[in-house]
Enzyme design. Sequence first.
Site, PDB file in Angstrom:
ATOM      1  N   ASN A   1      -2.394   1.634   6.315  1.00  0.00           N
ATOM      2  CA  ASN A   1      -2.017   2.623   5.305  1.00  0.00           C
ATOM      3  C   ASN A   1      -1.240   3.792   5.873  1.00  0.00           C
ATOM      4  O   ASN A   1      -0.462   4.429   5.164  1.00  0.00           O
ATOM      5  CB  ASN A   1      -3.271   3.094   4.564  1.00  0.00           C
ATOM      6  CG  ASN A   1      -3.744   2.072   3.557  1.00  0.00           C
ATOM      7  OD1 ASN A   1      -3.180   1.955   2.478  1.00  0.00           O
ATOM      8  ND2 ASN A   1      -4.747   1.290   3.928  1.00  0.00           N
TER       9      ASN A   1
ATOM     10  N   THR B   1      -8.453  -2.475  -9.689  1.00  0.00           N
ATOM     11  CA  THR B   1      -7.226  -1.989  -9.097  1.00  0.00           C
ATOM     12  C   THR B   1      -6.517  -3.112  -8.384  1.00  0.00           C
ATOM     13  O   THR B   1      -6.733  -3.352  -7.220  1.00  0.00           O
ATOM     14  CB  THR B   1      -7.507  -0.837  -8.160  1.00  0.00           C
ATOM     15  OG1 THR B   1      -8.248   0.114  -8.889  1.00  0.00           O
ATOM     16  CG2 THR B   1      -6.253  -0.203  -7.662  1.00  0.00           C
TER      17      THR B   1
ATOM     18  N   LYS C   1      -3.496 -10.360  -6.865  1.00  0.00           N
ATOM     19  CA  LYS C   1      -3.128  -9.650  -5.648  1.00  0.00           C
ATOM     20  C   LYS C   1      -3.976  -8.396  -5.578  1.00  0.00           C
ATOM     21  O   LYS C   1      -4.367  -7.822  -6.591  1.00  0.00           O
ATOM     22  CB  LYS C   1      -1.639  -9.314  -5.602  1.00  0.00           C
ATOM     23  CG  LYS C   1      -1.100  -8.344  -6.648  1.00  0.00           C
ATOM     24  CD  LYS C   1      -1.308  -6.869  -6.407  1.00  0.00           C
ATOM     25  CE  LYS C   1      -0.911  -6.440  -5.019  1.00  0.00           C
ATOM     26  NZ  LYS C   1      -1.291  -4.978  -4.817  1.00  0.00           N
TER      27      LYS C   1
ATOM     28  N   GLU D   1      -7.733  -4.442   3.049  1.00  0.00           N
ATOM     29  CA  GLU D   1      -6.844  -4.099   4.164  1.00  0.00           C
ATOM     30  C   GLU D   1      -7.634  -3.876   5.451  1.00  0.00           C
ATOM     31  O   GLU D   1      -8.513  -3.022   5.519  1.00  0.00           O
ATOM     32  CB  GLU D   1      -6.028  -2.853   3.811  1.00  0.00           C
ATOM     33  CG  GLU D   1      -5.003  -3.136   2.728  1.00  0.00           C
ATOM     34  CD  GLU D   1      -4.354  -1.888   2.159  1.00  0.00           C
ATOM     35  OE1 GLU D   1      -3.306  -2.032   1.532  1.00  0.00           O
ATOM     36  OE2 GLU D   1      -4.899  -0.798   2.336  1.00  0.00           O
TER      37      GLU D   1
ATOM     38  N   THR E   1       1.363  -7.624  -1.737  1.00  0.00           N
ATOM     39  CA  THR E   1       1.899  -6.463  -1.006  1.00  0.00           C
ATOM     40  C   THR E   1       1.319  -6.471   0.407  1.00  0.00           C
ATOM     41  O   THR E   1       1.837  -7.128   1.286  1.00  0.00           O
ATOM     42  CB  THR E   1       1.607  -5.139  -1.738  1.00  0.00           C
ATOM     43  OG1 THR E   1       0.210  -5.071  -2.066  1.00  0.00           O
ATOM     44  CG2 THR E   1       2.423  -5.022  -3.017  1.00  0.00           C
TER      45      THR E   1
ATOM     46  N   THR F   1       6.729   2.420   6.369  1.00  0.00           N
ATOM     47  CA  THR F   1       7.638   2.227   7.508  1.00  0.00           C
ATOM     48  C   THR F   1       7.867   0.761   7.803  1.00  0.00           C
ATOM     49  O   THR F   1       7.219  -0.100   7.265  1.00  0.00           O
ATOM     50  CB  THR F   1       7.076   2.912   8.754  1.00  0.00           C
ATOM     51  OG1 THR F   1       5.775   2.372   9.035  1.00  0.00           O
ATOM     52  CG2 THR F   1       6.962   4.398   8.567  1.00  0.00           C
TER      53      THR F   1
END
Length: 397
Positions: free
Chosen positions: A392, A184, A173, A270, A147, A397
Amino acid sequence: MKIIDGNIASPLGFSADGLHAGFKKRKKDFGWIVSEVPASVAGVYTTNKVIAAPLIVTRESVKKAQKMQALVVNSGVANSCTGLQGMEDAYTMQKWTATKLKIAPELVGVASTGVIGDLMPMDTLQKGLSKLVVNGNSDDFAQAILTTDTKVKTVAVTEQFGRDEVTMAGVAKGSGMIHPNMATMLAFITCDAVISSETLQLALSQNVETTFNQITVDGDTSTNDMVLVLSNGCTLNKEILPDTPEFDKFSAMLHFVMQELAKKIAKDGEGATKLIEVEVINAPNSLDACMMAKSVVGSSLVKTAIFGEDPNWGRILAAVGYAGVDVPVDNIDIYLADIPVMLASSPVDFDEEDMQDVMRADTIKIIVDLHAGDSVGKAWGCDLSYDYVKINALYRT
């Protein structure tokens, strides 16, 4: 044990494929892993009370069949918090895959990752499924499950069991929503050893606490995430049984694969620029050591200090103090790499230039010595950067 250049289909009897179906705008987003024969299976699952439909279906099938022959995964749409329609779609995903492979539906696991709350676009699923092939491009599967990840996460190893060479491979992932209890993320491990589902579950459960449960990126726990291990027996080795040297060797092999995947996830947090590894040594017991290590690596203030390349050991000590571990605090040593910043709970002067070299590194190791026992615990995470907020804030978008 030997590390090899391989992928999730490196063990005998496995194949995989991945492609762009349309769940995402451009990148690969759909794939499967297929075994020639039904494989023993073990799983651990998210502890979030809100559980996504694919996880419910897969967990139910694992419990019922005690075997798995195929696993199909999409990324971009999580099929979570989607009510009865989401459950129906997850069962349909399982059934369609089984029909294509001509196997029983309960031998198919399903997994989804992506935006929570969106219904599964079933026409996209059907289109993608029509294009997947057995013996496809196995490397593409690792791409298809991502992702917000910036890189694929794979590891493959071999080990000798008598005259037989057993191969194990893993793919994962995970980049955000990483604060596992399980873990997670999605992680899938394949192996060609002869081992029962019950014994495989024992090995997985023993190793998850010190691997996937010891990583944290942002303190969030997802609704979809699981670890599945499949072992199809195609090596035809002597069956691996509990409480044997062979089981210990297999467990060590599994631990290595899981730990490597966990570290790759933490490093790819991230917006991350640095991997943080915290090692707590000389603790009263391993549980306390792991709790404390995870407290330090999960501290937002520690993470931001590492991002700013600031050797702020006071933040580390604070995270030690609120970890919920009952240990004496008057004789604690803290090191950044091999440089002591606190000894016997008192600050230590250090060379600023040497420390700058340490803080500029891609991996920052923090060592906390409690002088209260002989147990060790490790945890992994990443720094917290401006880009984490940006990624995040703009996710949909």
